[in-house]
Scaffold this motif. Structure first.
Motif, short mmCIF file in Angstrom:
data_model
loop_
_atom_site.label_atom_id
_atom_site.label_comp_id
_atom_site.label_asym_id
_atom_site.label_seq_id
_atom_site.Cartn_x
_atom_site.Cartn_y
_atom_site.Cartn_z
N GLN A 1 7.22 5.78 -6.91
CA GLN A 1 6.34 5.82 -8.22
C GLN A 1 7.68 5.59 -9.56
OE1 GLN A 1 3.60 8.94 -7.92
NE2 GLN A 1 2.33 7.65 -6.64
N ARG A 2 8.56 6.54 -9.47
CA ARG A 2 9.28 6.31 -10.69
C ARG A 2 10.05 4.95 -10.73
NH1 ARG A 2 11.88 10.96 -8.15
NH2 ARG A 2 13.70 9.79 -7.89
N LEU A 3 10.39 4.44 -9.58
CA LEU A 3 11.05 3.12 -9.37
C LEU A 3 10.08 1.86 -9.80
CD1 LEU A 3 13.63 3.44 -6.30
CD2 LEU A 3 14.00 3.64 -9.01
N LYS A 4 8.97 2.24 -9.45
CA LYS A 4 7.88 1.03 -9.75
C LYS A 4 7.76 1.21 -11.19
CE LYS A 4 3.00 -0.19 -8.64
NZ LYS A 4 1.88 0.38 -7.73
N ARG A 5 7.50 2.43 -11.96
CA ARG A 5 7.47 2.42 -13.26
C ARG A 5 8.60 1.76 -14.01
NH1 ARG A 5 4.17 1.71 -17.49
NH2 ARG A 5 4.88 3.02 -19.36
N ALA A 6 9.70 2.14 -13.59
CA ALA A 6 11.07 1.38 -14.08
C ALA A 6 10.86 -0.29 -14.02
CB ALA A 6 12.14 1.87 -13.47
N VAL A 7 10.75 -0.60 -12.67
CA VAL A 7 10.54 -1.99 -12.71
C VAL A 7 9.33 -2.49 -13.59
CG1 VAL A 7 9.90 -3.90 -11.34
CG2 VAL A 7 11.42 -2.13 -10.32
N ASP B 1 0.89 -1.30 -0.02
CA ASP B 1 0.15 0.10 0.15
C ASP B 1 0.78 1.26 -0.10
OD1 ASP B 1 -2.00 1.85 0.09
OD2 ASP B 1 -2.75 1.28 2.16
N GLU B 2 1.11 1.85 -1.14
CA GLU B 2 1.92 3.07 -1.30
C GLU B 2 1.37 4.31 -0.76
OE1 GLU B 2 1.17 4.69 -5.67
OE2 GLU B 2 1.84 2.49 -5.87
N SER B 3 0.07 4.36 -0.40
CA SER B 3 -0.69 5.39 0.18
C SER B 3 -0.04 5.76 1.70
CB SER B 3 -2.09 5.53 0.32
OG SER B 3 -2.44 4.25 1.11
N VAL B 4 0.50 4.86 2.37
CA VAL B 4 1.02 4.99 3.73
C VAL B 4 2.53 5.67 3.64
CG1 VAL B 4 -0.15 2.96 4.38
CG2 VAL B 4 2.17 2.55 3.59
N LEU B 5 3.17 5.66 2.54
CA LEU B 5 4.33 6.18 2.30
C LEU B 5 4.08 7.72 2.69
CD1 LEU B 5 5.86 4.72 -0.60
CD2 LEU B 5 6.46 4.09 1.79
N PRO B 6 5.09 8.53 3.09
CA PRO B 6 5.34 10.11 3.52
C PRO B 6 5.48 10.65 1.99
CG PRO B 6 7.38 9.24 3.83
CD PRO B 6 6.28 7.96 3.65
N ALA B 7 4.97 11.85 1.91
CA ALA B 7 4.77 12.69 0.59
C ALA B 7 6.08 12.67 -0.06
CB ALA B 7 4.07 13.81 0.90
N SER B 8 7.20 12.93 0.83
CA SER B 8 8.56 13.14 0.25
C SER B 8 9.05 11.81 -0.59
CB SER B 8 9.35 13.41 1.36
OG SER B 8 9.52 12.55 2.36
N ALA B 9 8.77 10.51 0.04
CA ALA B 9 9.30 9.53 -0.48
C ALA B 9 8.34 8.88 -1.50
CB ALA B 9 9.36 8.30 0.57
N LEU B 10 7.11 9.45 -1.88
CA LEU B 10 6.32 8.88 -2.76
C LEU B 10 6.77 9.23 -4.19
CD1 LEU B 10 3.64 7.26 -3.12
CD2 LEU B 10 2.28 9.50 -3.16
N PRO B 11 7.18 10.20 -4.75
CA PRO B 11 7.60 10.35 -5.97
C PRO B 11 8.64 9.42 -6.54
CG PRO B 11 7.48 12.26 -5.14
CD PRO B 11 7.30 11.65 -3.91
N ARG B 12 9.60 8.85 -5.58
CA ARG B 12 10.79 8.22 -6.07
C ARG B 12 10.42 6.82 -6.03
NH1 ARG B 12 14.46 4.70 -3.22
NH2 ARG B 12 16.37 4.68 -4.20
#
Length: 692
Positions: free
Chosen positions: A43-49, A30-41
């Motif tokens: 999502q980028r890595l998830k798209r790359a995977v 559940d990525e919604s529990v991540l802090p706002a500062s860690a969410l962009p990184r």
């Protein structure tokens, strides 16, 4: 770690394991529990995977990740790590700073002055460096190996003392960890016991500490919740047996013209139950201390074809409206098979004969439950328990649920006051049929038979039928290899041997070309006189029947096996084959009074002969010996040797057949009054209560 990542993934994405390549198999995150500062990184890595595993160009992958090739492979390798519990790290490996695996200490122990600090990770390092310490702890707690004779109850103080003994045995001194600490590693040892040992060996430890019942219960709770999932209605069956907790009586005529009463030990009841509705498909009473594979085969045949009616011996015992067995009262369910048959680990259930019936005829799958876990078969065990409490434990002569059950002592009666074996069979058969016609929790508080009819009308239940060419009882017996023999010198046509008897027929008697060849015999499981021969390619050669005196009366394989054992032991005499049934009964009858096994065998044989209406017109002696019991009773009422006073007890009417020739004088006997009133068995039979 970078070099490891590059060497691991440089071979190409096609070399990855299936579990790592399939994103559907990754653990949920559940990525919604991540802090706002860690969410962009993230999502980028998830798209790359996702691009990487879809075999997109590496340039696009690195562009989406905003990392160099080595950096991306390091992150991807974190996702492919496996936790100690066997689960993949998955998407959590993309979170910056996340500790995906527990830390592992590599450095040796440094000098410490207070004896309390600097020991982080040393316990795990100790077990990795000296694996025999962990093996010794597991052996001691499990009570195996050289530590088999451990204490019955092991508290933590005893366990910790054993841990120190093992450490000293491995050569650790006072300056080595854990002997150089104040607590001697009590906290990490307790943590290891709870998190590592109990996770693997909880069942064994609980069974040793608190008994086998507690161990079975904790093992039962380790299921994944999917073991009882059924494919469709009427597709999952359960088969089990229970011992009838009752000492019954049995009566048989003697050579003096009256009858003897013997006490039968506890016998066995077999049931097949539909898992989806709780309906009992077939019920069978076995006069034996152990169930055989033939008994299980006949039970499965009854479940498909419908059980034969049980002789009605208890007056006033009628079935409720709508009661019965599914294959008898619902025509659409006759010859309907299952997809899954659940068995316990009884020896008869493990026989190849049973496995071949389920796999070969039904095309079903056999599921063997874990031993000594009755909760795995709760639907069956609850039925057996209710039957015992409502019927069996209410009757005189019951042995109760266990040796210390107070019912055992209160229900003790003489043989005259016991329930007859045929009466309890009639009562239990009526109870089971009534149970099918009354509301039940397993069928959502309506009767199982009504539920099955509704499912058929709604096309929810689409039966899978037994093949038309296999709808004969002989296909439920084991195919036995036999060798064709012939004796031309003595004028014997080709024949085969099976269970101490010769078989032949018109189809085999003319085939002298088959002498010396192997064929397969399938005897009828309920009538061993007849059978069918098959060739190796499966073609039927034709029917055969037993030759000699065994062909004069109906009998089953159990009867022939008992005869063969007694003949092997020299108890039947030299001319037993001239009159096998009379010889068999002559041996079992005197032994039945003192031998419980012989009593069950005698009762089973006589009940079988009564049920099949044995007639032997070609043998005058055997015909005289097999008089029906109704005729014998009318003749016994005419016997008078000494006039009886009215206060004398009246002899109860037995339920057996005559097995000895006798001369009966026709004189009048006075009626007598019983001084041993026995409550009618019908008064103990209650309708099964509605389970809600």
């Amino acid at each position: 770690m970078a070099a490891s990542s590059i060497s691991l993934f440089a071979g190409g994405r096609s070399k990855l394991a299936d579990g790592l390549r399939d994103l559907q198999a990754w653990p949920l995150f559940d990525e919604s529990v991540l802090p706002a500062s860690a969410l962009p990184r993230f999502q980028r890595l998830k798209r790359a995977v996702q691009l990487y595993l879809s075999f997109a160009p590496m340039v696009d992958v690195l562009k989406a990740a905003r990392l160099k090739r080595s950096g991306f492979l390091r992150v991807f390798e974190r996702c492919g790590l496996v936790r100690p519990n066997g689960m993949l790290v998955g998407w959590e490996g993309l979170v910056q700073g996340a500790r995906v695996l527990p830390p592992v200490r590599i450095a040796d122990l440094a000098d410490t002055h207070d004896g309390k600090s600097g020991f982080g990770g040393m316990f795990g390092k100790l077990l990795r460096d000296r694996p025999k310490i962990e093996d010794g702890l597991v052996e001691y707690l499990n009570g195996r190996g050289k530590h088999l004779l451990r204490a019955n109850s092991v508290n933590f103080r005893t366990f910790h003392r054993k841990f120190l003994e093992i450490c000293v045995g491995e050569g650790l001194g006072a300056d080595d960890y854990p002997l150089n600490t104040r607590s001697h590693a009590q906290k990490p040892l307790r943590r290891w016991f709870r998190s590592v040992y109990l996770a693997k060996h909880a069942g064994r430890f609980v069974a040793l500490e608190h008994g086998p019942d507690a161990g079975a219960l904790i093992d039962y709770g380790a299921g994944d919740g999917s073991a009882k999932r059924l494919l469709a209605p009427y597709r999952g069956w359960m088969l089990d047996s229970t011992t009838i907790d009752l000492l019954a009586k049995y009566q048989f005529p003697n050579e003096w013209g009256d009858w003897e009463e013997i006490e039968l030990p506890r016998f066995v009841q077999l049931r097949v139950i539909d898992s989806g509705t709780g309906a009992t498909l077939a019920c069978r009473q076995v006069y034996s201390s152990q169930v055989s594979a033939d008994d299980v085969s006949l039970l499965l045949w009854d479940a498909l074809n419908g059980p034969a009616p049980v002789p009605a011996v208890v007056e006033g015992l009628d079935l409720e409206e709508g009661a019965g067995y599914p294959a008898k009262v619902i025509p659409e369910l006759r010859y309907a098979c299952c997809d899954v048959l659940e068995l316990d680990n009884a020896l008869a259930h493990l026989a190849n004969q049973v496995q071949q019936i389920v796999l070969g005829l039904f095309g079903a799958r056999v599921v063997l439950g874990p031993p000594r876990t009755p909760r795995e078969r709760a639907a069956q065990e609850s039925k057996f328990s209710l039957q015992a409490r409502r019927v069996v434990h209410q009757l005189p002569g019951t042995t109760g649920a266990h040796p210390r059950d107070p019912k055992r002592k209160r229900a003790q009666v003489s043989i005259e006051g016991m329930v007859h074996a045929s009466e309890i069979e009639h009562v239990l058969d009526a109870y089971v049929q009534n149970e099918n016609g009354l509301p039940m929790a397993a069928s959502n508080n309506i009767s199982p038979l009504v539920r099955l009819r509704r499912q058929i009308v709604a096309n929810v239940l689409v039966p899978k039928y037994l093949s038309v060419d296999k709808r004969r009882a002989l296909f439920f017996s084991k195919a036995v290899p036999v060798i064709v023999k012939s004796d031309l010198k003595n004028g014997r046509r080709p024949f085969v041997n099976y269970l101490y008897a010769k078989y032949s027929g018109d189809s085999l008697g003319q085939r002298f070309d088959l002498v010396g060849k192997r064929l397969w015999l399938r005897p009828d499981p309920d009538d061993a006189r007849i059978g069918v021969l098959f060739e190796d390619d499966g073609n039927a050669l034709g029917p055969v029947q037993v030759l000699g005196r065994w062909g004069r009366f109906t009998h089953d394989a159990r009867m022939r096996r008992i005869f063969g054992v007694l003949k092997r032991d020299g108890e039947l005499g030299p001319r037993a084959d001239d009159n096998p049934l009379a010889a068999l009964l002559d041996v079992l009858r005197p032994k039945a009074a003192t031998n419980r096994k012989a009593a069950l065998q005698l009762a089973g044989i006589i009940e079988y002969l009564k049920r099949h209406g044995v007639q032997c017109s070609d043998d005058l002696q055997l015909q005289t010996q097999l008089i029906e019991w109704d005729d014998l009773q009318s003749q016994v009422e005419l016997i008078q040797t000494i006039p009886l006073l009215p206060s004398e007890p009246q002899v109860s009417a037995p339920h057996v057949i005559d097995v000895q020739p006798r001369v009966i004088p026709r004189v009048v006997v006075h009626e007598t009054v019983s001084t041993h009133p026995v409550q009618p068995i019908a008064s103990f039979v209650r309708r099964p209560a509605i389970r809600r």
